[in-house]
Design a protein around this motif. Structure first.
Motif, mmCIF file in Angstrom:
data_model
loop_
_atom_site.group_PDB
_atom_site.id
_atom_site.type_symbol
_atom_site.label_atom_id
_atom_site.label_comp_id
_atom_site.label_asym_id
_atom_site.label_seq_id
_atom_site.Cartn_x
_atom_site.Cartn_y
_atom_site.Cartn_z
ATOM 1 N N ALA A 220 0.799 -1.236 0.000
ATOM 2 C CA ALA A 220 0.000 0.000 0.000
ATOM 3 C C ALA A 220 0.826 1.276 0.000
ATOM 4 O O ALA A 220 0.395 2.295 0.549
ATOM 5 N N SER A 221 1.983 1.260 -0.645
ATOM 6 C CA SER A 221 2.771 2.491 -0.725
ATOM 7 C C SER A 221 2.074 3.560 -1.552
ATOM 8 O O SER A 221 2.206 4.758 -1.281
ATOM 9 N N PHE A 222 1.326 3.148 -2.586
ATOM 10 C CA PHE A 222 0.568 4.114 -3.388
ATOM 11 C C PHE A 222 -0.400 4.879 -2.497
ATOM 12 O O PHE A 222 -0.438 6.115 -2.493
ATOM 13 N N GLY A 223 -1.180 4.156 -1.705
ATOM 14 C CA GLY A 223 -2.114 4.805 -0.795
ATOM 15 C C GLY A 223 -1.422 5.597 0.297
ATOM 16 O O GLY A 223 -1.894 6.656 0.707
ATOM 17 N N PHE A 248 1.227 -5.604 6.519
ATOM 18 C CA PHE A 248 2.248 -4.556 6.491
ATOM 19 C C PHE A 248 1.613 -3.178 6.325
ATOM 20 O O PHE A 248 2.003 -2.214 7.000
ATOM 21 N N ALA A 249 0.644 -3.076 5.416
ATOM 22 C CA ALA A 249 -0.014 -1.796 5.176
ATOM 23 C C ALA A 249 -0.665 -1.265 6.448
ATOM 24 O O ALA A 249 -0.502 -0.086 6.807
ATOM 25 N N LEU A 250 -1.374 -2.128 7.153
ATOM 26 C CA LEU A 250 -2.057 -1.713 8.377
ATOM 27 C C LEU A 250 -1.068 -1.352 9.478
ATOM 28 O O LEU A 250 -1.302 -0.420 10.251
ATOM 29 N N GLU A 251 0.015 -2.090 9.546
ATOM 30 C CA GLU A 251 1.047 -1.786 10.540
ATOM 31 C C GLU A 251 1.676 -0.421 10.272
ATOM 32 O O GLU A 251 2.129 0.260 11.195
ATOM 33 N N ARG A 252 1.682 -0.029 9.003
ATOM 34 C CA ARG A 252 2.214 1.290 8.628
ATOM 35 C C ARG A 252 1.234 2.420 8.948
ATOM 36 O O ARG A 252 1.595 3.599 8.838
ATOM 37 N N GLY A 253 -0.018 2.073 9.280
ATOM 38 C CA GLY A 253 -1.029 3.107 9.530
ATOM 39 C C GLY A 253 -1.722 3.556 8.270
ATOM 40 O O GLY A 253 -2.199 4.696 8.181
ATOM 41 N N VAL A 254 -1.831 2.650 7.272
ATOM 42 C CA VAL A 254 -2.441 2.966 5.990
ATOM 43 C C VAL A 254 -3.739 2.165 5.853
ATOM 44 O O VAL A 254 -3.755 0.962 6.136
ATOM 45 N N PRO A 255 -4.846 2.784 5.418
ATOM 46 C CA PRO A 255 -6.109 2.050 5.259
ATOM 47 C C PRO A 255 -5.961 0.885 4.288
ATOM 48 O O PRO A 255 -5.449 1.037 3.181
ATOM 49 N N ALA A 256 -6.425 -0.302 4.695
ATOM 50 C CA ALA A 256 -6.319 -1.489 3.837
ATOM 51 C C ALA A 256 -7.253 -2.572 4.341
ATOM 52 O O ALA A 256 -7.639 -2.589 5.515
#
Length: 631
Positions: A220-223, A248-256
């Motif tokens: 989710a780097s795009f998001g 990984f995306a959620l751990e980064r704090g990104v909606p997924a």
């Protein structure tokens, strides 16, 4: 002897009489009391009303404990009964348990169109009644915005992607943490540079694009990098060989979310997203009669964009690296172009590895072309375009709402939304047009005001909610119009707004028109996400909504699964419901208290604020019989 002396003598004698009389009365009362308490109980040994034995009077030398508890029959609220419910810890091997995306269960389903990778939930008797543990060494995630670029290895102990995607800059492992350089399969220079390339082709900065969907999102780097441009992206990918990409995306704090395009609709309403994106997402867009592009069309707003990078775009230069023939790639692109034209999309531009199409603002011209282009047909009017919970994906074109001006191709079907940030609090088109009869523009504005007051009160109950950066990932289990999320729009958080499929009104379309994101959910089932997804859970009248549909402990166990250790919970509901919920949460080892309604103590609706205790599985060398390790 004078007069004064005689009077004084009489007074002394009178006082002596009084003292003697009082002493005699006291002694008499004392003796009477002794006699009454030592006499045999003269009352009958049985109560006349029901014929059951009753206890005798308690004698002074009795060892029986006195009972000072009240025995009245007040029914409001009912007395709290002690609960013996205790939820043990599940085994360490279940630390990443996602009940509805279980690999073993998926093997029972067809491989055709990847049906087996869709959501398949366990039967009621298969549902686990234990608490999902955090892995040993789990730590509180880094705070946003630092978390965008770094995460603890112990929280997501998977290194597969660091090897498999090493040359594409997805993720890098160093010491005790993962680093996310922002790369992707089609943007090895980084997501920021890739988004800048897109921004040169369409305007990403004027607020007209606010909600996006990224199909096959990777980590989710795009998001993640669109967030700095005030664009919120719903990123999704299946739980497949790319282990833990959504985690990984959620751990980064990104909606997924965990999800896939297969045979059922995506769990979002029609006309939800301003932009859809696929970067080498490996979805066969031209196959299955174009059903997948038709699904993208359903969830795209009128005038929304679809961006495709990777095969087959720019195949003339890249075909050798993709290890495919030129004819194969040319045929794939031709197929995609044909489906896009049949949907009345306009190709805006193709430059290098990027191709961008735009959905029409209305279907005035498209309906005329149906006389020539017979396929795809418009979906039937009795097919609700917003119905998207286990709803079969159809090979038909979702019709846009009718427009007043039958000649203006720029008239936005369904109504135009304001640009962000005005969009957040402006009355949404679905409300303005009366699509939801019970919600008037005035009621919407009043609801927005109400939730600003409520969130302000919440921050006094839970100081961590008001602490900048303490929470990042939030979920609202019964979002209604998205007022809770809107009230937090200025905070560095994102909210997954859930509209339960059992809700009286389907309001998720309104939430998206405000520039917020969310999904449908049945809370008698598990959510399509990993354990420990959210820092904070808000539940407004959820337990009342699900009374008689499933047990409250089933909902609470799912809340515990998706909540991070140390995370917070606020539950609004009737006081009787909250008393029962509070007792059940003792078995989850939550610590909490019931607080008054923001209007005061006389409201039946109360607020239960709780915190999940921090605990993990034991260290590998500890006694295997020990089910948890408290930290």
């Amino acid at each position: 002897m004078n007069l004064f002396t005689r009077i004084s003598s009489r007074t002394k004698k009178s006082n002596l009489y009084y003292v003697t009389l009082v002493a005699l009365l006291c002694i008499g009362s004392y003796l009477l009391g002794i006699w009454q308490n030592t006499a045999v109980n003269p009352r009958a040994a049985f109560d006349d009303s029901d014929g059951t034995p009753c206890e005798g009077f308690i004698r002074p030398n009795s060892t029986k404990d006195l009972d000072f508890d009240a025995h009245h029959n007040i029914q409001d609220p009912p007395p709290v009964t002690e609960t013996a419910v205790n939820f043990p810890s599940c085994g360490a091997e279940l630390s990443e348990h996602t009940p509805c995306e279980d690999a073993k269960r998926s093997l029972k389903f067809s491989r055709e169109r990847l049906e087996y990778r869709q959501r398949h939930c366990p039967e009621r008797e298969e549902i686990l009644k234990c608490r999902i543990p955090a892995p040993y060494g789990y730590k509180t995630p880094f705070r946003w915005p630092e978390s965008r670029d770094v995460a603890w290895f112990a929280n997501v102990p998977h290194t597969e992607l660091t090897v498999e995607k090493k040359n594409q800059n997805w993720v890098r492992y160093e010491n005790d943490r993962f680093w996310f350089p922002g790369g992707g399969t089609m943007f090895p220079r980084g997501a920021d540079a890739y988004i800048d390339d897109i921004g040169r082709l369409i305007d990403l900065s004027d607020g007209s694009i606010r909600t996006a969907i990224d199909t096959g999102c990777g980590v989710a780097s795009f998001g993640a990098y669109l967030l700095s441009r005030n664009i919120t992206t719903m990123s999704f990918a299946p739980r497949d060989t790319h282990e833990a990409q959504v985690q990984f995306a959620l751990e980064r704090g990104v909606p997924a979310m965990i999800g896939i395009m297969a045979t059922i609709r995506l769990p979002y309403p029609s006309r939800a997203f301003d932009l859809a994106h696929c970067s080498r997402c490996l979805i066969p867009w031209g196959q299955n009669d174009g059903a997948y592009l038709m699904e993208v069309d359903r969830v795209l707003r009128p005038g929304g964009y679809w961006i495709l990078s990777g095969p087959p775009i720019n195949w003339q230069k890249r075909w050798k690296g993709w290890e495919r023939t030129m004819d194969d790639l040319n045929a794939e692109q031709t197929q995609i172009e044909q489906v896009a034209r049949s949907l009345c999309w306009k190709k805006v531009v193709q430059r290098d590895d990027l191709a961008i199409w735009q959905k029409p603002f209305n279907h005035i011209h498209c309906k005329k072309t149906r006389q020539v282009l017979k396929n795809p047909e418009f979906c039937r009017h009795d097919q609700d375009p917003d119905m998207a919970w286990y709803t079969k994906m159809d090979s038909c074109l979702t019709p846009l709402p009718e427009v007043d001006d039958a000649e203006d191709l720029k008239t936005v079907a369904g109504g135009k939304v304001e640009k962000w940030p005005a969009r957040l609090n402006a009355v949404p088109p679905r409300v303005n047009k009366g699509d939801l009869e019970e919600i008037t523009p005035a009621a919407f504005l009043e609801n927005t005001k109400l939730w600003k007051q409520r969130v302000s009160y919440y921050k006094k109950l839970d100081y961590q909610l008001g602490e900048t950066g303490r929470y990042r990932n939030l979920v609202d289990m019964n979002a209604y119009l998205g007022g809770f999320s809107a009230a937090l729009a200025d905070d560095p958080v994102w909210v997954m707004n859930i509209v339960p499929v059992e809700a009286k009104l389907n309001t998720l379309g309104v939430i998206y028109e405000r520039g917020l994101i969310g999904t449908y959910q049945n809370w008698c089932e598990a959510m399509s996400t990993y354990p420990r997804t959210y820092d904070f859970i808000h539940a407004d009248s959820v337990f009342t909504l699900y009374q008689g549909k499933c047990e409250p402990e089933e909902i609470l166990l799912e809340m515990d699964r998706i909540l991070r250790p140390g995370g917070g919970v606020i539950i609004r509901d009737d006081v009787d419901v909250l008393i029962k919920v509070k007792e059940l949460t003792k078995g989850l080892e939550w610590e909490g208290r019931i607080a008054d309604h923001e209007k005061g103590p006389h409201e039946r609706e109360k607020i239960y604020y709780a915190v999940k205790q921090y605990w993990t599985v034991p260290a590998p060398y500890e006694d295997k019989n020990n089910t948890s390790a408290l930290s």
